[in-house]
Enzyme design. Structure first.
Site, PDB file in Angstrom:
ATOM      1  N   LYS A 201       1.871 111.269  66.935  1.00  0.00           N
ATOM      2  CA  LYS A 201       2.239 109.915  67.349  1.00  0.00           C
ATOM      3  C   LYS A 201       3.613 109.622  66.775  1.00  0.00           C
ATOM      4  O   LYS A 201       3.825 109.692  65.562  1.00  0.00           O
ATOM      5  CB  LYS A 201       1.209 108.929  66.812  1.00  0.00           C
ATOM      6  CG  LYS A 201       1.597 107.482  67.031  1.00  0.00           C
ATOM      7  CD  LYS A 201       0.454 106.554  66.731  1.00  0.00           C
ATOM      8  CE  LYS A 201       0.901 105.113  66.802  1.00  0.00           C
ATOM      9  NZ  LYS A 201      -0.197 104.181  66.516  1.00  0.00           N
ATOM     10  N   LYS A 254       1.299 110.733  72.163  1.00  0.00           N
ATOM     11  CA  LYS A 254       1.754 109.355  72.362  1.00  0.00           C
ATOM     12  C   LYS A 254       3.142 109.128  71.802  1.00  0.00           C
ATOM     13  O   LYS A 254       3.383 109.587  70.688  1.00  0.00           O
ATOM     14  CB  LYS A 254       0.750 108.472  71.638  1.00  0.00           C
ATOM     15  CG  LYS A 254       1.082 107.036  71.536  1.00  0.00           C
ATOM     16  CD  LYS A 254      -0.017 106.369  70.793  1.00  0.00           C
ATOM     17  CE  LYS A 254       0.306 104.900  70.696  1.00  0.00           C
ATOM     18  NZ  LYS A 254      -0.590 104.227  69.808  1.00  0.00           N
TER      19      LYS A 254
END
Ligand code: PBG
Length: 329
Positions: A201, A254
């Protein structure tokens, strides 16, 4: 081999032909819809920067979830806005916390059986300072403590799994959290609950609108001491290696569109089920263009999702889930 023997346009002539040779597909079942749960009753408050996305009280969220199930969507990703925040984020693991309460309600509703209930595991919506872990202050300086945060996150994962989450999805980016969560789940009789790790992330500007939706903007500093540096492709693989070794069952990448190379790298290197999260800013920027008439909404939406699938994602977390499922049928 050469022209005119080879004319690639022969296979593009009609939709039937294109359909036969299409390499990548989208289905409603591979889409996951995020929901933002808030206290109260009858609350349906639109996020100003995310048209069509709402803060929903649990009664309203039930209607939204039923609509998602009817459209064949694969699952929900649940976020909570607690009635009160504190320094530690105690609302995250409260037995009667907002997401825990929603999970118990959803789990009693047979019309939602086909929808996986995925609980995001993080502290930032629950802490008064908006960071994803415990803040230690030293004069003007502060840092986010790793190990004490991991203990709270593991407690949160257990609480959410106990309330009925089908999958827990840690998004905090502390070191060692997956191992700690796996151990805590095992120790609490929740060995069957899979962990979907937001394994790589990145600290991203594209989370901006989410922080309005989840009321989780950091009150000071930023998240760059725990989320990844957007420049680092090899480090992303190290993050995933660790999470796999610690017991992650599936991976979530992400953001999606600005990091499609990382999705592809992960697809080629790992055999775990792999998802990508088309985050709030990706949704908002497309909507901004739709509002001005600069892009065709349906085609641009589907193309953005197809690109993420083509990069290697098995499933996609997206705020377009309902709109896309309606088109895909
Ligand atoms: C919580 C979390 C965030 C998102 C998902 N989980 C925000 C953040 O890290 O600041 C962002 C999702 C989105 O932008 O849609 N840590």
């Amino acid at each position: 081999m050469n022209f005119p023997a080879t004319r690639l346009r022969r296979l593009r002539r009609t939709e039937a032909m294109r359909s036969l040779v299409r390499e990548t597909h989208l289905r409603p079942g591979m889409l996951i819809c995020p929901l933002f749960l808030c206290p109260g009753e009858g609350v349906r408050r639109e996020i100003s920067s995310m048209p069509g996305v709402f803060n929903l009280s649990i009664d309203e969220a039930v209607k939204e979830a039923e609509a998602c199930a009817a459209l064949g969507i694969g699952g929900l990703l649940l976020f909570g806005l607690p009635p009160e925040k504190d320094e530690q984020g105690t609302g995250a693991w409260a037995d009667d916390g907002i997401v825990q309460t929603a999970l118990r309600t959803f789990k009693q509703n047979r019309r939602l059986d086909s929808l996986l209930q995925i609980a995001d595991v993080c502290l930032c919506e629950y802490t008064s300072h908006g960071h994803c872990g415990v803040v230690a202050r030293d004069g003007d300086h502060f840092h986010i403590e790793n190990d004490s945060s991991v203990a709270l996150l593991a407690k949160t994962a257990v609480s959410l799994a106990r309330a009925g989450a089908d999958i827990v999805a840690p998004s905090d980016m502390m070191d060692g959290r997956i191992g700690a969560m796996r151990e805590a789940l095992e120790a609490n009789g929740l060995a069957e609950t899979p962990i979907m790790s937001y394994a790589s992330k990145f600290a991203s500007a594209f989370y901006g609108p989410f922080r309005e939706a989840a009321d989780s903007a950091p009150q000071f500093g930023d998240r760059r001491s725990y989320q990844m540096d957007g420049a680092n492709r090899r480090e992303a693989m190290r993050e995933i290696d660790l999470d796999v070794a610690e017991g992650a069952d599936m991976l979530l990448m992400k953001p999606a569109m600005p990091y499609l190379d990382i999705v592809r790298d992960a697809r080629e290197r790992f055999d775990l089920p792999l998802g990508a999260y088309q985050v709030s800013g990706e949704y908002s920027m497309l909507h901004a263009a739709f509002q001005r008439g600069w892009l065709e909404p349906e085609r641009a939406m589907l193309e953005s999702l197809l690109g993420i699938r083509r990069a290697g994602a098995d499933f996609i977390v997206t705020y377009f889930a309902k709109d896309a499922a309606k088109v895909l049928g």
